[in-house]
Design a protein around this motif. Sequence first.
Motif, short mmCIF file in Angstrom:
data_model
loop_
_atom_site.label_atom_id
_atom_site.label_comp_id
_atom_site.label_asym_id
_atom_site.label_seq_id
_atom_site.Cartn_x
_atom_site.Cartn_y
_atom_site.Cartn_z
N MET A 30 -37.76 21.75 75.83
CA MET A 30 -37.14 20.66 76.58
C MET A 30 -35.86 20.19 75.91
SD MET A 30 -38.86 17.09 77.89
CE MET A 30 -38.98 16.34 76.26
N LYS A 31 -34.79 20.07 76.70
CA LYS A 31 -33.48 19.66 76.19
C LYS A 31 -33.20 18.20 76.55
CE LYS A 31 -32.39 23.76 74.57
NZ LYS A 31 -33.69 24.40 74.84
N VAL A 32 -32.78 17.42 75.56
CA VAL A 32 -32.49 16.00 75.75
C VAL A 32 -31.00 15.77 75.58
CG1 VAL A 32 -32.98 13.66 74.95
CG2 VAL A 32 -34.78 15.40 74.86
N TRP A 33 -30.39 15.18 76.60
CA TRP A 33 -28.96 14.88 76.57
C TRP A 33 -28.79 13.37 76.60
CZ3 TRP A 33 -25.19 15.58 81.26
CH2 TRP A 33 -23.86 15.30 80.85
N LEU B 68 -22.11 22.11 81.50
CA LEU B 68 -22.52 22.82 80.29
C LEU B 68 -24.00 22.58 80.00
CD1 LEU B 68 -21.52 24.55 77.91
CD2 LEU B 68 -21.02 22.41 76.69
N TYR B 69 -24.47 21.36 80.22
CA TYR B 69 -25.87 21.03 79.94
C TYR B 69 -26.82 21.85 80.82
CZ TYR B 69 -30.24 18.36 79.99
OH TYR B 69 -31.56 18.00 79.94
N TYR B 70 -26.56 21.87 82.12
CA TYR B 70 -27.42 22.65 83.02
C TYR B 70 -27.33 24.14 82.71
CZ TYR B 70 -28.83 18.87 86.17
OH TYR B 70 -29.41 17.75 86.71
N LYS B 71 -26.13 24.61 82.45
CA LYS B 71 -25.94 26.03 82.16
C LYS B 71 -26.73 26.45 80.93
CE LYS B 71 -22.36 29.41 80.89
NZ LYS B 71 -20.91 29.62 80.62
N ASN B 72 -26.61 25.69 79.86
CA ASN B 72 -27.29 26.04 78.61
C ASN B 72 -28.81 25.91 78.73
OD1 ASN B 72 -24.83 26.53 77.40
ND2 ASN B 72 -24.72 24.55 76.38
N THR B 73 -29.26 24.88 79.44
CA THR B 73 -30.70 24.68 79.58
C THR B 73 -31.33 25.76 80.44
OG1 THR B 73 -30.39 22.28 79.39
CG2 THR B 73 -32.49 23.04 80.27
N LEU B 74 -30.69 26.09 81.55
CA LEU B 74 -31.25 27.08 82.46
C LEU B 74 -31.13 28.49 81.90
CD1 LEU B 74 -29.89 25.61 85.83
CD2 LEU B 74 -32.21 25.44 84.91
N ALA B 75 -30.18 28.70 81.01
CA ALA B 75 -30.00 30.04 80.44
C ALA B 75 -31.21 30.47 79.61
CB ALA B 75 -28.74 30.07 79.57
N GLU B 76 -32.00 29.50 79.15
CA GLU B 76 -33.15 29.83 78.32
C GLU B 76 -34.39 30.19 79.13
OE1 GLU B 76 -34.05 27.07 75.27
OE2 GLU B 76 -32.02 27.05 74.45
N ILE B 77 -34.32 30.02 80.45
CA ILE B 77 -35.46 30.37 81.30
C ILE B 77 -35.52 31.88 81.45
CG2 ILE B 77 -36.50 30.14 83.57
CD1 ILE B 77 -35.16 27.44 83.82
N LYS B 78 -36.62 32.44 81.03
CA LYS B 78 -36.78 33.91 81.09
C LYS B 78 -37.21 34.33 82.49
CE LYS B 78 -35.89 34.47 76.72
NZ LYS B 78 -35.39 33.10 76.45
#
Length: 523
Positions: free
Chosen positions: A451-454, A513-523
């Motif tokens: 989980m990413k917290v911004w 950037l936040y959505y891009k980086n967070t969603l990039a980790e979804i396999k």
Amino acid sequence: MIAFINLKTNYMLIKKVFLVVLALGIQLSYAQTKSTTESPAATPIFGARPEVEETVKTKGSVTIKGKVINYTATTGYMLLRTEEGKLRGRIFYVAYTKDNENDLTKRPVTYTFNGGPGSASLWLHMGVIGPKRIVMSDKGDALTPPYSYTNNEYSWLDHSDLVFIDPIGTGYSRAAPGVDKKEFQGYQEDIESVGEFIKLYTSQNKRWGSPKFLAGESYGTTRASGLSNYLQSAYKMYVNGIVLISAVLNFQTINFGIGNDLPYPLYLPSYAATSWYYKKLSPELQAKDLKTLTAEAEEFAINEYATALVKGDKLTTAEYNSVVKKLSFYTGLSEVFIRQTNLRIDLPQYNKELLRKEGKTVGRLDSRFTGTDFNDTGSSTSYDPSNTGTISGPYTAGMLSYMGKELNFTSDLTYYTLGGGVGRWNYSNVQNKYLNVAEYLRQAMSTNPSMKVWVLGGYYDFATPYFASRYVMNHMGLRPEQAKNVTFTYYEAGHMLYIHMPSLQQMKTDADLYYKNTLAEIK
């Protein structure tokens, strides 16, 4: 006999006619119901049937970065019921879903709410995240009424579907007739009811397989932090990210009171920023940029100033005099005044004192705005010029105009924007201590390590100062692998970051950037 036969024949004929009319009536009734709840061309009377989940769907589009995004807006009520089916309350919401998205496992949904407690979601809805935004000056001043809204080219709808939630007692959301609104108005009660809404919406709209985010502002960050843990424990729902805008997680950091010295050093960098904004500092400090200045003030706050407050009456005369001089240096307030506060400048005192000679007061939600009191005496302001004269009118008028004109939703109820529908808030879960939801957030991050917290804050925010939120995050006991999931971003704005046009634009860049980086980790 013949008469009996004729009578029987007539009876059968009447019965057939009755059944036809009855069937036709049922079809008409059903058609009217479908029209009321689904057709964008209808003119529904919402609230006339409180036992029904009334919604209306409309079509819209928004242009973001030159790309047109077509969406469906769903406006109306979600019903909260007991397990026995008894109606408890009706939560009003507006949801935007991008059209022609066939694979919902790749399309995120962001559940969004504001704070208060007692605030509807119109601020984030019409300020930054939704497809429309209120038109204001670049600084954030209200324009001449009647106010207007426009296409929001900085909306987050290009990255995620959006659901704006008005908790019970806010907006058009109400407890059911005969149900005490106190059942919803407390920290735990609020978490459970909003959590139930999220569960219901997720289930009814088949979004369990979608990436999920929570986004809150002010007390909404308190709610989001609590929800992150509650959704996991109650429903086994794990979210991908949490957006904390103008965050307050530990209320001890913002509650000025005898015996609680914590807020004083945490507010100091914001005092310094505001004094710099009004050119009240020495030429040496005025020559510095805002980030350099506040970083310097932070160092003094957490070292010499915090130590002095801990020592209390055991400070030596030399130490006391040193702190007085430096507080005057970073705030622009006189040494005489600082001695009168005994090194403890609370917010109302600062807001009244800084521009007293000019006959002006400083705003609480956004210190870039000033007001005038009846007179220039006293140690606190009579109102907050950054709220009353800046945001309430434009946002209320804009939201109601937009709902009636484009979402095809009107109601005779009062739309509670901030307060009015909410009474005394129940903090029974933290009786005789400060509400601190940071531990709930830490637990959620521990059991959901991806989980990413911004965390977003404004330098001119006196309601939830940016340095206080960082202090809390730095005292959560996060392990290094957890701490790397937390991102801080600060803006040259106040509590409502997005009313400042440069900050609104930067928020969009940062959200991308936040959505891009967070969603990039979804396999």
